[in-house]
Every structure is written in C-alpha cells, then in structure tokens.
Motif scaffolding. Structure first.
Motif, PDB file in Angstrom:
ATOM      1  N   PHE A 153      41.684  24.291  62.761  1.00 18.64           N
ATOM      2  CA  PHE A 153      42.230  25.464  62.773  1.00 18.64           C
ATOM      3  C   PHE A 153      41.391  26.575  63.080  1.00 18.64           C
ATOM      4  O   PHE A 153      41.564  27.518  63.244  1.00 18.64           O
ATOM      5  N   ALA A 154      40.029  26.311  63.119  1.00 17.66           N
ATOM      6  CA  ALA A 154      38.996  27.443  63.355  1.00 17.66           C
ATOM      7  C   ALA A 154      37.730  26.549  64.462  1.00 17.66           C
ATOM      8  O   ALA A 154      37.648  25.446  64.426  1.00 17.66           O
ATOM      9  N   ARG A 155      37.137  27.529  64.985  1.00 18.03           N
ATOM     10  CA  ARG A 155      35.986  27.210  65.525  1.00 18.03           C
ATOM     11  C   ARG A 155      34.924  28.246  65.522  1.00 18.03           C
ATOM     12  O   ARG A 155      35.378  29.540  65.668  1.00 18.03           O
ATOM     13  N   ILE A 156      33.679  27.770  65.037  1.00 18.51           N
ATOM     14  CA  ILE A 156      32.798  29.006  65.388  1.00 18.51           C
ATOM     15  C   ILE A 156      31.442  28.361  66.059  1.00 18.51           C
ATOM     16  O   ILE A 156      31.199  27.071  66.132  1.00 18.51           O
ATOM     17  N   ASP A 157      30.779  29.241  66.767  1.00 18.35           N
ATOM     18  CA  ASP A 157      29.783  29.004  67.774  1.00 18.35           C
ATOM     19  C   ASP A 157      28.541  29.372  67.140  1.00 18.35           C
ATOM     20  O   ASP A 157      28.389  30.735  66.520  1.00 18.35           O
ATOM     21  N   PHE A 158      27.556  28.601  66.757  1.00 23.49           N
ATOM     22  CA  PHE A 158      26.410  28.762  65.848  1.00 23.49           C
ATOM     23  C   PHE A 158      25.159  28.469  66.665  1.00 23.49           C
ATOM     24  O   PHE A 158      24.948  27.247  66.971  1.00 23.49           O
ATOM     25  N   VAL A 159      24.057  29.293  66.396  1.00 25.01           N
ATOM     26  CA  VAL A 159      22.828  28.899  66.908  1.00 25.01           C
ATOM     27  C   VAL A 159      21.646  28.964  65.652  1.00 25.01           C
ATOM     28  O   VAL A 159      21.722  30.300  65.118  1.00 25.01           O
ATOM     29  N   GLU A 160      21.065  27.818  65.228  1.00 30.09           N
ATOM     30  CA  GLU A 160      20.417  28.080  64.329  1.00 30.09           C
ATOM     31  C   GLU A 160      18.893  28.723  64.607  1.00 30.09           C
ATOM     32  O   GLU A 160      18.652  28.718  66.042  1.00 30.09           O
ATOM     33  N   ALA A 168      20.444  35.666  71.428  1.00 31.38           N
ATOM     34  CA  ALA A 168      21.901  35.057  71.303  1.00 31.38           C
ATOM     35  C   ALA A 168      22.602  36.036  70.303  1.00 31.38           C
ATOM     36  O   ALA A 168      23.956  35.674  70.350  1.00 31.38           O
ATOM     37  N   SER A 169      21.847  36.772  69.540  1.00 28.82           N
ATOM     38  CA  SER A 169      22.673  37.807  68.833  1.00 28.82           C
ATOM     39  C   SER A 169      23.645  38.625  69.211  1.00 28.82           C
ATOM     40  O   SER A 169      24.798  39.115  68.940  1.00 28.82           O
ATOM     41  N   GLY A 170      23.336  38.979  70.860  1.00 30.00           N
ATOM     42  CA  GLY A 170      24.383  39.791  71.431  1.00 30.00           C
ATOM     43  C   GLY A 170      25.685  38.834  71.966  1.00 30.00           C
ATOM     44  O   GLY A 170      26.387  39.576  72.613  1.00 30.00           O
ATOM     45  N   SER A 228      19.702  29.639  58.262  1.00 30.21           N
ATOM     46  CA  SER A 228      20.099  30.879  59.096  1.00 30.21           C
ATOM     47  C   SER A 228      20.316  30.901  60.502  1.00 30.21           C
ATOM     48  O   SER A 228      19.749  29.750  61.031  1.00 30.21           O
ATOM     49  N   GLY A 229      20.766  31.695  61.089  1.00 30.58           N
ATOM     50  CA  GLY A 229      21.127  31.890  62.453  1.00 30.58           C
ATOM     51  C   GLY A 229      22.108  32.796  62.971  1.00 30.58           C
ATOM     52  O   GLY A 229      22.017  33.857  62.368  1.00 30.58           O
ATOM     53  N   THR A 230      22.654  32.720  64.220  1.00 28.90           N
ATOM     54  CA  THR A 230      23.692  33.636  64.700  1.00 28.90           C
ATOM     55  C   THR A 230      24.870  33.166  64.955  1.00 28.90           C
ATOM     56  O   THR A 230      24.920  32.010  65.727  1.00 28.90           O
ATOM     57  N   MET A 231      25.934  33.469  64.578  1.00 25.14           N
ATOM     58  CA  MET A 231      27.334  33.217  64.810  1.00 25.14           C
ATOM     59  C   MET A 231      27.456  34.172  66.376  1.00 25.14           C
ATOM     60  O   MET A 231      27.753  35.390  66.190  1.00 25.14           O
ATOM     61  N   THR A 232      28.158  33.360  67.120  1.00 22.11           N
ATOM     62  CA  THR A 232      28.316  34.127  68.626  1.00 22.11           C
ATOM     63  C   THR A 232      29.734  34.129  68.835  1.00 22.11           C
ATOM     64  O   THR A 232      30.263  34.692  69.755  1.00 22.11           O
TER      65      THR A 232
END
Length: 862
Positions: A153-160, A168-170, A228-232
């Motif tokens: 039901f969901a997807r997240i794109d994540f960079v550690e 990638a934060s942008g 920690s990381g960034t969710m894009t």
C-alpha cells in the motif's frame, strides 16, 4: 484601465497573479495587449497540465510494471506452496489411514510391550510432524492469496547517510543508483534468492518512516541503533484484486486522499486492519516498547481500538522468538465486540491473542457455585428503578464498591484475616460431621498460622485428606458400608479384582484372597461415597469466601477499623441489608462479584494468577472501576498494560467516580507510564461528529475534531407513539439497505425496549430483510438490520444508526448524556434520531437559543 498588481517570470513563460480584464500591461519598453498576456497564460497552464498528465501516466506505467513483477513472484511462490500443501495433505491422510498397519503389536511380555509402545510413539510423532508441515503450508498459501489481492500500500524512496545522501535531499538525481525503493505491505515478500526484498512488512523498523516521516532528512530506530538518511519520495497506492486503482504522492504522514477513500467505504460485520492508514500518533502507540503502562484516551472513532490491535500484531512480530499469542490477553467490553475484532490479527498473518470479557473471568471462578449478576443485568435494573430510593441506593453501592476506598478497605480486611476471621464449612457425611469448621479454624490459625494464605490452605487440604482417610478406616465393618458393598456395581467389583491381582492375589500360595477382596471392595465403596467431599477439598471449598466477605458488612466496628479513613460509606445500612438478602440466597450482585473474587483468590494464594501473561490489553477501560483495575493488576502481575477508552463514553455507575483513568495510572510508577490522546474522529462524517459533540458538555467536547469527510446532516424526528416510530424506522432501514448500506444499527436504550422494537420493526419489513435482535450472549454481528441495547453498541460501528426513542422520557437525566453520545457516535455515514414525544433536552440549543445545526430537520408528524 486596471493593471495587474504583481507578476513574476518563469522559464515556462509569463504567470500572472492578477490580470486586468481589459486593456494592456506595460513593462519597460514592451507593451503587450492584455488579451495576448491572457492567452499566453492559458497556453502555459495547458502545457503544465499536459506535463502533469504525462508525468502521472509515466508514474502509473512504472508502478503497474512493478506490480506485474511482484504478482509474478507471488504467483510462482503460490503454485509452489500449493504443491507442497497437496503433498502434505496426502501424507497426513495416508498416515492416518495406515497408522495401525505400520505398528507392530505384541503384548506377550514386558519387552515386546515396550517395543509396541515405542512403535506407536514413532508413528504418532511422524503424523504430528506432517500435520505441522501441513499447517505451515496452509498458512503460507493463505498469506500469499491475500498478498495477490493487495500486495502493498506504500512506497518510500530512502537514501542512507552512509550511502551518500548528500545531494539527494532536494530529490534530484545526485543520488541516482543509491536510492532504495521500499514497498510496504501487510506482510513481507522475499525473492527466491533470499536477499531481494520485494515487500517490507509494515512492522519492520524501516517502515516506521512511512508513518512518521516526510520527504527530507529522516531517521528511524533499529535494534542496532538509529539509522539516518533522506526520504526522497513518499507514495501511496490503492490496489484491489491485484489491480492498481489509485496512486498518490504525498508530503503528509498519510494523505487525505487515501483516508477519504478508505473511510468512505461501506462498513462490514468485522473490524478491518488499518495498516495502510495508521496516523503518526497511532504509530507511536503501536511501537511503544518502553513503558509498562500505556493509557490511550481517544475520542469516539479515533482509531484507538484499531491501533491497539495493530500493536498486538507489532509485538508478536517484534518479539516473535519470545512472545506467543497465548501470552497476550485482550479484555473486550462484550461478546459482540469479541466477534467484531476477531479477524484483524488473522488478516495480518498472526494468530489471535486470547480474548475474554471481564464477565467471563468472573463466571469462570464464581459462576459454577453461585448465581452472579452481570453488568448488563445491573444496568437494566438501575434503568428500571431510576428515580426511586431503591435505585439511588443501588447506584451509590455500585459506585462505592468499585472505588479505591473499598479496595483499600478489602486489603486491610485481608490483613486482619491473617490473624482471625476466615470462615470454614464443615465436612459432613450422612448427617455426621467428619471435620468441623471449628477444627479447621483452629489448625488454620494455630499450627499453620505463620504461613501465607495459599500455603496454609494447601497444608490444610492435605490434613483434611488425611482425616478423610482415617474416617474411611473407621467405617470398615459398619452396617451401612456392608449394605452398600452388596449393591456395588460390576465395574467396581472388576476394578477391585484387577487391583488385587496386581498386588499378588489369586495365585497358588494365596489363602486369604476372599477376605482381601471384601476389604478392598469396602474401601472402594467408602471412597466413592465421599467422592463429593474429596472434590470439595481439592477445590478448597471447605473455605467459605462468601461468609468471610459477608462478615465485613455485619460489623460496623470491623468495617470502620478496615476503612483507610475510619469512616463508613454513604448508605452503609442499605448495603448491609442488601448483602443479607442477596448473599444469603447465594446470589451475587455485580458490584459484589469482583470484591468477593478478590477476597477468595487472596485466601487461596492467588493460585489462578497468570504470571506467564506478558501483555494485557483492556478496551473501554473507562468502564472498569478502580477496584477492577487493581484486581486485574494483581491477577496479571508481570503483564505490561495497554488500556484504551474515552471519558465521554463512561456509561456505567461503577465508573462514574473513577476520575477518568486514575484507577489505572496509579497502578504503575509515573516514569513507567505514558498517556496518549487521540482527538481526531475518523469513523463518522463531519456533520455526525459535530452533531454528537453538542450532546456533551463544552468542557468535555473541547479538543475533539472531525476528519474532513462530508456527509448528510443528522436528523431528529418526532413521532406520536411506538407504532409510528416503528413505521418510520422500518421505512428508513429499507431505504438504506436498498441504497447499498450493509449494516444498519437500530439502537435502543435497554434490552427491554429492543424486544419491543424488534417485534414492531419485523412486522413492517419484508420477510427477506435480515433483522437480528442482538443480546448480551451474541457473539457475532450479522449484516442487515441489527437491533441492540445502547451498552452493547460500544466499540462497534454501523454504516447507519437509527436511534430508537431518544426522547426526554428515555434520555432526560444528566447521567444519560454520555450514553446518548456513545449511541450517536456509532454511525459512519448516516445518523437519524427518532423520539416519541418531546426530544431529549441533552440535544440542547446553540448560543442564540435556536435549535442546533442538525436539529432543524426535525419532522413533526403529529
């Protein structure tokens, strides 16, 4: 001419914030007609629209391709598991059919008998192993089947961070090739290589990012520490039947689009899993592992029960090596609710935890010996005697006997019982006293006086069995026993003969076999005769807990000595008379049941204490008295507590003075306690929530908010009498069913009213219309029209609720306010209120003195 006040340029062309309807727009050396500027803006918007559509189509194409890939993996796995399941089923059937064919039987001597037994055990173990394999395969097939219907039901794109999240934060392409796409579903799916994660379980640590995080810098807790990381990217799906229905990109925790889609669906006869729509505050409740006591105060329809069930699933997943469903107990408000929530955990791939009602706990210990009134019967009696002196005294007794003051009094009484006061019942046979109550008391407080309660009773039981053995010896040769032996059954004679043979009788050297046979038969007959006494001794029934409890109300001096403040409660004299009347006839009022059980189990050493229970969940906790809360804590001493409720739905007399959740929060140290509040109501439409809030006092309604889901305004309609009321309710129910609403709740105040309503409504509906009268013993909520009393509706929801007679005569007192609020908040989409005569004053008026919004649709049918 009027020029635009502001403008800005963009790479895509002009974009105006305010455009003059006519004339020209001047900027520097450039002069353009207003019509040209307007046309350029339209062209830009069209271009942006085409780009947005193209982007959306590209996203859908990407996600459809990915879904096809996942479904292919599931299909291959499902075919494999079905093959395994077929083989295991064949193995089980074959072993069962040929079980005794594969066992060698030989009873000729002890050695052969041992080999025969070993052969049977081996065959049984083989069968058990195949049956376990069959169950595992069956569970896997079931999981894969519902995964094929709705895999995620969901997807997240994540960079550690360690993988170069910088840049990638942008959300750009700086981290291309380093972004991990994490798809989240009800259960995980791993590729055949054992390494590729196609779907992550919603309970996995990384999945918490979906519930708690937003695109940008994020972190989550893992067993090894914080990551920690960034969710894009954050994306949500609606997939039904393996088909992608909707795709939503969102910056919110859970997008309103998904919530709107889910909340607008029709109700079912069982609660659904909410893993796709868990809110941030609910996720904190679900994943809390720190506190020993979790208190959740939630508005009606705020999802507190759903969050609790997801918490059970999370705990079973998180501690799957050390926690089993049998070590988790949920106390439900009634049997109907038990059936209503029974599918949530199986739908998440987990076995159900143990479920019970407080009534069932009482019945298991007291119901076999005495007649025990339940909470619903007490509620009906209080409603029937409302406004009378008897009713007011009963309400006062119910409130007091559920209080912390009375729990402290009972605790002090137990301390005094260590020295004196426990009552016993003599052991008698055929009018003869074998052991008197005085003898038991003398030993209990004499030789055993230094022991704890439980140890005293165990040693006293051992002593009593010895006395019974001595009594049997004394009866050998008595006429009554010889007469009874002559009438002994063939079975007793045969068993006596077998016993004598085992002891070496009836062989060549034996010469007194007949005498020994007679003696053994006499002993057997005597033992059978006192069988009920043996059973009573085994179950500690020689101790009289009811007489011991009654003693507390027979002496004013004793009561004041035990009371923490040395004072008698209000209406104490009435309580004394009531105890003599009911307990003297072996009938236990509901308000006496928990204190009596507490005294009894304490004297038995809490031998039924369930120390292996690790988590205790209590729903509708506001309806438990402080005495009941303290008793549960004593009975489940090692369990972590999760209690859920709503102050505004405290409808029973026993909890009116509980101070909210004070009875619970004082059980555990403050540093080990967390209190969460859920204020947004998701169950009902905004008009229903606003309508229901106005039933409450302003200070109680403060903070309650509705999720922005529109719907029709509730209505209040007046009728001349019950027959006209039934006509309107039946007509509305038929209309709602025809419109596709699956569950219609007709909610009356009491069970007696429900009986009348059921008869009247059935007369006016077609025979094919499903109409069910729901009682306290009902275990399932069927589809169609359900007619039920107010107190059984707690925790349940219906597509539409039709309130039966919310008149001033039925809901006219201040203490009816929370009950009326509870009834109205059961509705998801439609709420219609019907009154015979004047409507309840609890609906009130607004500040201008006019009828509230939602009441202006009242229809006068006189």
């Amino acid at each position: 001419m009027r020029a635009a006040r502001s403008f800005r340029t963009a790479a895509s062309g002009w974009r105006l914030r305010a455009v003059a309807p006519i004339g020209i727009f001047r900027t520097g050396a450039c002069t353009l007609p207003g019509s040209m500027i307007k046309q350029r803006d339209i062209d830009v918007r069209k271009q942006e629209g085409r780009e947005a559509v193209d982007k959306e189509e590209a996203i859908r194409a990407e996600e459809k391709a990915r879904l096809v890939e996942v479904l292919g993996v599931i299909d291959r796995r499902l075919r494999k598991e079905l093959s395994v399941l077929g083989n295991r089923r064949g193995d089980v059937v074959g072993i069962r059919q040929e079980f005794f064919d594969d066992v060698s039987f030989n009873f000729s001597d002890a050695t052969e008998l041992g080999e025969t037994w070993s052969s049977i055990v081996q065959q049984a173990e083989l069968l058990a192993e195949r049956e376990r394999s069959h169950r595992v395969a069956s569970t896997s097939v079931e999981r894969l089947a519902w995964q094929h219907d709705n895999p995620y039901f969901a997807r997240i794109d994540f960079v550690e961070e360690s993988e170069g999240a910088e840049g990638a934060s942008g959300g750009g392409t700086a981290a291309a090739g380093k972004v991990e796409s994490i798809y989240i579903g009800r259960s995980s799916l791993i590729g055949e290589d054992g390494e590729t994660f196609y779907i992550y379980d919603w309970r996995a640590p990384v999945s918490s990012l979906f519930y708690d995080g937003e695109p940008g810098p994020v972190s989550y807790e893992t067993p090894g520490g914080m990551a920690s990381g960034t969710m894009t990217l954050k994306r949500q799906f609606v997939i039904r039947g393996g088909v992608l229905k909707h795709v939503f990109d969102t910056d919110e925790t859970i997008g309103d689009d998904i919530l709107q889609a889910v909340l607008s669906e029709r109700s079912d006869t069982s609660m659904k899993s909410i893993v796709a729509t868990i809110q941030k505050e609910q996720n904190r409740i679900i994943r809390d592992e720190k506190h020993k006591l979790l208190v959740v105060q939630g508005a009606a329809g705020s999802g507190k029960t759903s969050a609790a069930l997801q918490r059970v699933a999370y705990l079973l997943y998180r501690y799957r090596e050390t926690l089993t469903p049998e070590q988790v107990i949920l106390f439900s408000p009634n049997p109907v609710f038990k059936g209503y929530v029974s599918r949530v955990l199986p739908d998440l791939g987990e076995a159900n935890m143990r479920q019970m009602t407080f009534r069932e706990l009482i019945e298991a210990r007291l119901g076999r010996r005495w007649e025990v009134e339940d909470l619903f019967a007490q509620t009906e009696e209080l409603a029937a005697t409302s406004g009378t002196a008897e009713g007011e005294s009963r309400e006062a007794a119910a409130r007091y006997k559920g209080s912390e003051h009375f729990f402290a009094t009972a605790g002090n009484y137990l301390e005094r019982l260590k020295k004196s006061g426990v009552r016993f019942r003599p052991l008698r046979f055929r009018g003869e006293t074998i052991v008197s109550a005085e003898e038991m008391a003398a030993r209990y407080y004499g030789e055993l006086g230094h022991e704890d309660f439980g140890e005293r009773l165990i040693k006293l039981r051992r002593w009593l069995n010895g006395r019974l053995n001595g009594w049997i010896e004394s009866q050998i040769g008595e006429a009554w026993l010889e007469e009874a032996a002559e009438l002994a059954s063939e079975e007793d004679i045969q068993r006596t003969y077998v016993q004598l043979r085992r002891e070496g009788g009836f062989h060549d050297e034996a010469f007194d076999d007949e005498d020994r046979m007679t003696e053994l038969l006499l002993r057997r007959v005597a033992e059978n005769s006192i069988g009920p006494l043996r059973k009573a001794v085994k179950g500690f029934r020689f101790m009289d807990p009811m007489a011991t409890y009654r003693e507390l109300f027979r002496s004013r001096t004793l009561f004041t000595a035990c009371a923490p403040d040395g004072k008698l409660p209000p209406r104490y004299e009435w309580m004394v008379l009531r105890a003599d009347e009911t307990l003297g006839r072996k009938i236990i009022d509901h308000e006496d049941a928990t204190p009596l059980l507490f005294i009894m189990e304490a004297l038995e050493g809490f031998r039924k204490v369930e120390g292996d229970v690790k988590h205790l969940f209590v729903d509708e906790a506001q309806d438990y008295s402080p005495f009941q809360a303290a008793f549960l804590r004593r009975r489940f001493p090692h369990a972590r507590l999760t209690v859920l409720g709503d102050f505004n739905q405290a409808i029973y007399a026993q909890a009116e003075e509980s101070g909210g959740f004070g009875g619970w929060t004082r059980l555990v140290a403050e540093e080990d306690t967390a209190v969460w509040r859920l204020t947004t109501s998701y169950r009902s439409t905004r008009p229903i929530v606003e309508f229901s809030k106005r039933i409450l006092r302003p200070e109680d309604a403060e903070g309650i908010s509705a999720f922005n889901r529109d719907g029709e305004e509730p209505s209040v309609r007046s009728c001349r009498d019950n027959r006209e009321l039934a006509e309107q309710v039946a007509a509305k129910a038929e209309e709602l069913l025809a419109a596709g609403y699956a569950t219609i709740g007709v909610i009356a105040k009491t069970a007696a009213e429900c009986g009348d309503a059921s008869a009247l409504i059935k007369e006016r509906l077609p025979d094919k219309t499903p109409v069910t009268l729901v009682t306290g013993g009902s275990a399932k909520l069927p589809p169609g029209v359900s007619i039920l009393p107010s107190y059984l509706s707690k925790g349940i929801e219906f597509d539409a609720v039709l309130v039966w007679d919310a008149s001033a005569a039925r809901y006219g007192r201040e203490q009816d306010r929370k009950l009326l609020y509870t009834v109205c908040t059961r509705a998801l989409h439609v709420l219609n209120v019907y009154c015979v005569g004047e409507r309840s004053p609890l609906f009130g008026s607004d500040q201008n003195g006019s009828d509230q919004k939602g009441l202006d649709r009242e229809v006068e049918t006189r």
